[in-house]
Design an enzyme around this catalytic site. Structure first.
Site, PDB file in Angstrom:
ATOM      1  N   ASP A   1       4.624   0.677   3.975  1.00  0.00           N
ATOM      2  CA  ASP A   1       4.771  -0.650   4.695  1.00  0.00           C
ATOM      3  C   ASP A   1       4.385  -1.915   3.886  1.00  0.00           C
ATOM      4  OD1 ASP A   1       2.011  -0.207   3.854  1.00  0.00           O
ATOM      5  OD2 ASP A   1       1.117   0.419   5.601  1.00  0.00           O
TER       6      ASP A   1
ATOM      7  N   TYR B   1      -7.645   2.257   7.076  1.00  0.00           N
ATOM      8  CA  TYR B   1      -8.443   2.582   5.832  1.00  0.00           C
ATOM      9  C   TYR B   1      -9.923   2.342   6.181  1.00  0.00           C
ATOM     10  CZ  TYR B   1      -4.548   3.242   2.755  1.00  0.00           C
ATOM     11  OH  TYR B   1      -3.393   3.807   2.331  1.00  0.00           O
TER      12      TYR B   1
ATOM     13  N   GLU C   1       5.334   9.857   3.779  1.00  0.00           N
ATOM     14  CA  GLU C   1       4.991   8.497   3.323  1.00  0.00           C
ATOM     15  C   GLU C   1       4.122   8.636   1.921  1.00  0.00           C
ATOM     16  OE1 GLU C   1       3.444   4.087   5.252  1.00  0.00           O
ATOM     17  OE2 GLU C   1       2.635   6.260   5.684  1.00  0.00           O
TER      18      GLU C   1
ATOM     19  N   ASP D   1       0.669  -1.131  -0.092  1.00  0.00           N
ATOM     20  CA  ASP D   1      -0.024   0.052  -0.073  1.00  0.00           C
ATOM     21  C   ASP D   1       0.803   1.239  -0.068  1.00  0.00           C
ATOM     22  OD1 ASP D   1      -2.301   1.472   0.451  1.00  0.00           O
ATOM     23  OD2 ASP D   1      -1.420   1.937   2.412  1.00  0.00           O
TER      24      ASP D   1
END
Length: 626
Positions: free
Chosen positions: A80, A229, A474, A77
């Site tokens: 990670d 999410y 990120e 994703d």
């Protein structure tokens, strides 16, 4: 002297103007190529021979095996190693939509092969995950345990638990988005591989039926996903899937579905100012407006006009012409939706506006906003402003697309990018060793993750290039995916194909010569910055597991390495989630001092404190001393 001063001022102004001109003319073709590289860097599974990102290796080769299903493949994703189904499916939908509407532009850039490969890496995984008509494997990896470790995908030691949706554990949002992705991909592949296109459509239809028949939120069925999410609802995804299925099949059943359910599913009720992996209403409204603009509405025209009104609301809100009900902008002009990874919202909105500008321009339609008329060119100009902000036309003069330009984030919050690759560092990097040796190192990441769109700046255009600043540094699939269509559209307007094909991405950036990591025996000492004569020695003295959580008992040795005694030493201990012993807490947040019986820390002497928590070690630093 007066003439000389004037000449100096003129010179400075000319330099400034040249700099502005340089930053205003971006090579969108190069940016697009780098964005496609990001998807190669995020691949899970057995990598193909033509893999361009060489610092990555095979990983996740047994995903799903514990549950008796082959879930090898797909995409990680973000920074990670969890394969979250909802943002992954949304990203594939965005990639496929780019091919459907910008086919010529992508072909002209000689990027159709790479773009279809990016889509297929996702759709092949979705086909594997859709094992039965009413079963969809929705996630691989445990977000909690995954985030406790900092290691390369190739070294993963965290659980690879797989989670599925079925009639008793529904997930209409995730199943609907996956159906949309497969339907859009079937259109993308249709001119190139008709049999594969047909296969994708079979799965898309089944998944839409599953999503519509067995309704529910996917994160109610998979609570593990809620912290990462959380879905705000599934009604938009049902409309989204049906809209894409209508476009892919031209079957009136799906058009009738979005019209008959326009009110009950919120399609003509919700006026939104966001388009993202979680909220598809604006996308639905603009796609259905295209049907209306194409003159194909027929008896459904009255309802489609209601959808159009909401599409125009979104557009007017973005362009700040919505009578005060506008999308928020930073002082530098960037769309601002949320603090965490805000650029993904800006990239999605810019992509959608670029699409809508084309639909409007083709039919020579002018929008009438509450604060005046808007030409299609105005809509595209605003989309371009977001792309340009991303690439460097912003108050920081920083490219937020990693690897593009001369000034971009170099401490990206990404496990694989921050650790030397297996080709260089053959030994595996363990869970905690990754934090100690690589996560906290001040040097730039050894691998450049080209094309990763980082989270980006704050609402005041501030940005901190720090690996621990995951909200801003990120990169995510859902952030980068919309950029493919946006960049190829903007490059097509420049009249030349871009210079990306003259450059080859740097697969590995060597650490500075002064840095010599010792992976097999890392030096865990950390010396406070400046002239502070204190070192910290971190170590783990025990570990245990309760349920799915592994806890570590950390020991920290604080040593006076100077020749003088230290008094009134105060430490800051950040990112501490457990209990701490051996220091006394102070009234100030995260601040501790030595126990009362230790008045002086003599030269060469040490004190020890311990703490317990799950995952990474706390960050210890000096606040003050005498």
């Amino acid at each position: 002297m007066e003439i000389s001063s004037k000449l100096q001022v003129i010179g400075v102004l000319l330099v400034g103007l040249l700099a502005l001109e340089a930053v205003a003319n971006f090579d969108y073709g190069d940016a697009m190529d780098k964005t496609l590289l990001f998807f190669e860097a995020q691949r899970s599974g057995k990598l193909p021979p033509n893999q361009r990102v060489k610092w990555r290796g095979d990983s996740g080769l047994k995903d799903g095996f514990l549950q008796g299903v082959n879930l090898v493949g797909g995409y990680y994703d973000a920074g990670d190693h969890v394969k979250f189904g909802l943002p992954m499916a949304y990203s594939v939908t965005m990639l496929a939509w780019s091919v459907v509407d910008y086919r010529k532009e992508i072909v002209d850039l000689n990027q159709m092969g790479n773009t279809l490969a990016a889509i297929k890496w996702g759709t092949n995984y979705f086909i594997k995950a859709h094992t039965q008509p009413n079963v969809l494997w929705a996630q691989v990896g445990d977000g909690d345990s995954d985030h406790y470790c900092w290691e390369r995908a190739e070294d993963m030691t965290t659980p690879r638990t797989a989670y599925k949706l079925d009639p008793t554990h529904p997930g209409s949002d995730l199943a609907g988005e996956t159906a949309a992705a497969l339907a859009a991909a079937s259109l993308a592949f249709k001119p190139y591989d008709s049999s594969y296109s047909s296969l994708l459509l079979v799965h898309a239809k089944q998944l839409f039926s599953f999503a519509d028949t067995f309704r529910g939120l996917y994160d109610d069925s998979i609570p593990n996903a809620q912290a990462f999410y959380t879905s705000s609802g599934y009604l938009d995804e049902l409309l989204w899937a049906a809209t894409w299925l209508y476009r892919a099949t031209n079957d009136e059943y799906y058009l009738k579905y979005v019209v008959d359910n326009a009110v009950s599913l919120g399609g003509t009720g919700w006026a939104v100012r966001e388009f993202s992996w979680d909220n598809k209403y604006a996308g639905v409204q603009i796609l259905l407006t295209k049907i209306l603009l194409d003159g194909a509405g027929g008896s459904y025209t009255p309802t489609l006009k209601q959808y159009q009104a909401k599409a125009d609301y979104f557009t007017c809100a973005c362009l700040q012409k919505n009578d005060g009900y506008n999308v928020a902008l930073t002082p530098g002009g960037l769309i601002y939706v949320r603090e965490w990874n805000n650029l993904q919202y800006a990239s999605s909105a810019a992509f959608l506006l670029a699409m809508y500008s084309d639909y409007l321009s083709e039919k020579k339609v002018v929008l009438t906003c509450p604060e005046g008329q808007v030409q299609p060119s105005d809509v595209l100009s605003f989309a371009k402003s977001q792309a340009d902000y991303i690439l460097g036309k912003n108050p920081k003069s920083m490219s937020y697309l990693v690897g593009y330009g001369q000034n971009y984030p170099i401490h990206v919050h990404h496990r694989g990018a921050s650790i030397a690759p297996i080709s260089v560092l053959h030994a595996s990097v363990s869970c905690i060793e990754g934090f100690e040796t690589w996560y906290r190192r001040p040097q730039a990441n050894p691998n450049i993750i080209h094309g990763g769109l980082v989270g980006g700046p704050s609402k005041t255009d501030d940005f901190g290039d720090d690996r621990s600043n995951y909200e801003q540094t990120e990169p995510t699939l859902s952030g980068s995916a919309p950029l493919i269509g946006l960049f190829c559209k903007l490059q097509s307007l420049s009249g030349y194909p871009g210079s990306y094909h003259h450059r080859s991405p740097t697969p590995y950036q060597k650490p500075p010569a002064s840095y010599h990591p010792q992976p097999s025996a890392p030096n865990p000492y950390y010396k406070a910055p400046g002239a502070v004569p204190v070192t910290f020695l971190h170590s783990i003295i025990s570990t245990w597991t309760i349920g799915r959580t592994t806890y570590y008992k950390h020991k920290v040795v604080v040593k006076n390495t100077s020749q003088k005694p230290i008094t009134d030493l105060k430490l800051i201990v950040e990112k501490l989630s457990g209990s701490l012993w051996g220091l006394s807490p102070c009234p100030e947040k995260n601040t501790y001092e030595l126990p009362q019986w230790i008045k002086v820390l003599k030269p060469g002497s040490e004190i020890i404190f311990v703490y317990v928590q799950g995952g990474a070690q706390a960050k210890v630093s000096i606040k003050s001393y005498h």
